[in-house]
Design an enzyme around this catalytic site. Structure first.
Site, PDB file in Angstrom:
ATOM      1  N   ASP A 190     -23.380  66.532 -22.555  1.00 54.50           N
ATOM      2  CA  ASP A 190     -23.984  65.488 -22.863  1.00 54.50           C
ATOM      3  C   ASP A 190     -25.457  65.768 -23.536  1.00 54.50           C
ATOM      4  OD1 ASP A 190     -25.371  65.911 -20.629  1.00 54.50           O
ATOM      5  OD2 ASP A 190     -24.443  63.749 -19.638  1.00 54.50           O
ATOM      6  N   ASP A 237     -24.766  55.209 -10.387  1.00 54.96           N
ATOM      7  CA  ASP A 237     -24.044  54.099 -10.797  1.00 54.96           C
ATOM      8  C   ASP A 237     -22.513  54.570 -11.083  1.00 54.96           C
ATOM      9  OD1 ASP A 237     -24.240  55.511 -13.387  1.00 54.96           O
ATOM     10  OD2 ASP A 237     -25.378  53.804 -14.134  1.00 54.96           O
ATOM     11  N   HIS A 280     -21.648  57.050 -13.193  1.00 52.44           N
ATOM     12  CA  HIS A 280     -21.433  57.596 -14.336  1.00 52.44           C
ATOM     13  C   HIS A 280     -21.142  59.201 -14.156  1.00 52.44           C
ATOM     14  CE1 HIS A 280     -25.985  58.166 -14.955  1.00 52.44           C
ATOM     15  NE2 HIS A 280     -25.446  59.453 -15.126  1.00 52.44           N
ATOM     16  N   GLU A 309     -21.510  55.446 -19.009  1.00 53.61           N
ATOM     17  CA  GLU A 309     -22.185  54.555 -18.183  1.00 53.61           C
ATOM     18  C   GLU A 309     -21.049  53.275 -17.821  1.00 53.61           C
ATOM     19  OE1 GLU A 309     -24.863  54.920 -16.883  1.00 53.61           O
ATOM     20  OE2 GLU A 309     -26.409  54.749 -17.981  1.00 53.61           O
TER      21      GLU A 309
END
Ligand code: GLP
Length: 260
Positions: free
Chosen positions: A67, A136, A138, A143
């Site tokens: 990413d 979270d 990810h 996300e």
């Protein structure tokens, strides 16, 4: 999915590095998927040591970053292209011409994302993808709510992720809102996925990944569908796993011939 629970960060790094080392020794032109964040750091440090001290050779390997932030100026020290060059590619001697990153500065981001998918395909796909996990759940920058079939595309970070990543920037306000990330579907096509997680702050996410329902609310849980996913954690990150003792038992009794 195989779960390996080890004592500490150092053991996690060594174990994950051994998977890379075995692959690159048997296939020097392997295609590697590379993640950023603090979790893979010990893996990269161990690989650099194996290059220095044991002659491990990455000169024919190819790398694809997972990413990238959108909008950081070229050469920004916290752009993931720079982080991977500094922390992995340079120390292990990966040929810069074989290191690919999503272009977060492209004028036409959708076209750049499609081109990145083409580059991965042209290289024959990713043999081994290393992943961390966000608090979270990810993976990459996918996300909560990400399509579990998504391809490389632009995403908007949650404020929680921006806060988590603010430590790498001068101030929280400097963390970009937008990113380009390999999609969940892209990651799922890697032939072997190794996810490393350490520290108590990851315990809930690891629980969701391993034992939760498969859900876009904890994107990493999609790895339950992956045919060859290895999750390597320390005791702290495994502390919310209901079947932790069983996973330890399985690993302790693993047949010698069976590799990770
Ligand atoms: C970022 C990266 C992820 C990484 C996550 C966790 O969001 N895009 O690939 O897994 O951070 O980072 P850390 O390992 O530092 O907790």
């Amino acid at each position: 999915m195989e779960i390996v629970i080890l004592r500490d960060t150092r053991e996690v790094g060594r174990m994950a590095a051994s998977v890379f080392a075995r692959l690159v020794r048997s296939r020097p032109d392997a295609v590697l998927g590379l993640a950023t964040g603090s979790s893979p750091q010990p893996v990269y440090e161990e690989l650099a040591r194996l290059v220095r001290e044991e002659g491990l050779d990455f000169s024919r390997a190819t790398g694809f970053a997972l990413d990238e932030y959108v909008g950081l100026p070229p050469g920004h020290p916290e752009s993931y292209r720079e982080v991977i060059r500094r922390d992995f590619a340079d120390p292990v001697g990966l040929d810069p011409a074989r290191m690919h990153s999503p272009d977060g500065g492209a004028a036409d981001l959708p076209a750049a994302c499609a081109a990145y998918e083409d580059e991965i395909r042209a290289a024959g796909g990713i043999d081994l993808q290393i992943l961390g996990i966000g608090t979270d759940g990810h993976i990459g920058f996918n996300e909560p709510g990400s399509s579990l079939a998504s391809r490389t595309r632009i995403k908007t970070l949650t404020e929680q992720t921006r806060r988590d990543n603010a430590r790498f920037f001068g101030s929280p306000a400097e963390v970009p809102h937008h990113v380009v990330t390999q999609g969940v579907g892209t990651i799922m096509e890697a032939r072997h996925v190794v996810l490393v997680a350490t520290g108590a702050t990851k315990a809930e996410a690891v629980h969701g990944l391993v034992e939760g329902p498969v859900s876009a609310m904890c994107v990493a849980s999609v790895l339950q569908f992956h045919p060859h996913a290895t999750v390597i954690t320390d005791n702290a990150a495994a502390s919310s796993l209901k079947l932790a003792d069983y996973y330890r038992h399985v690993y302790d009794n693993k047949p010698d011939w069976q590799e990770l």
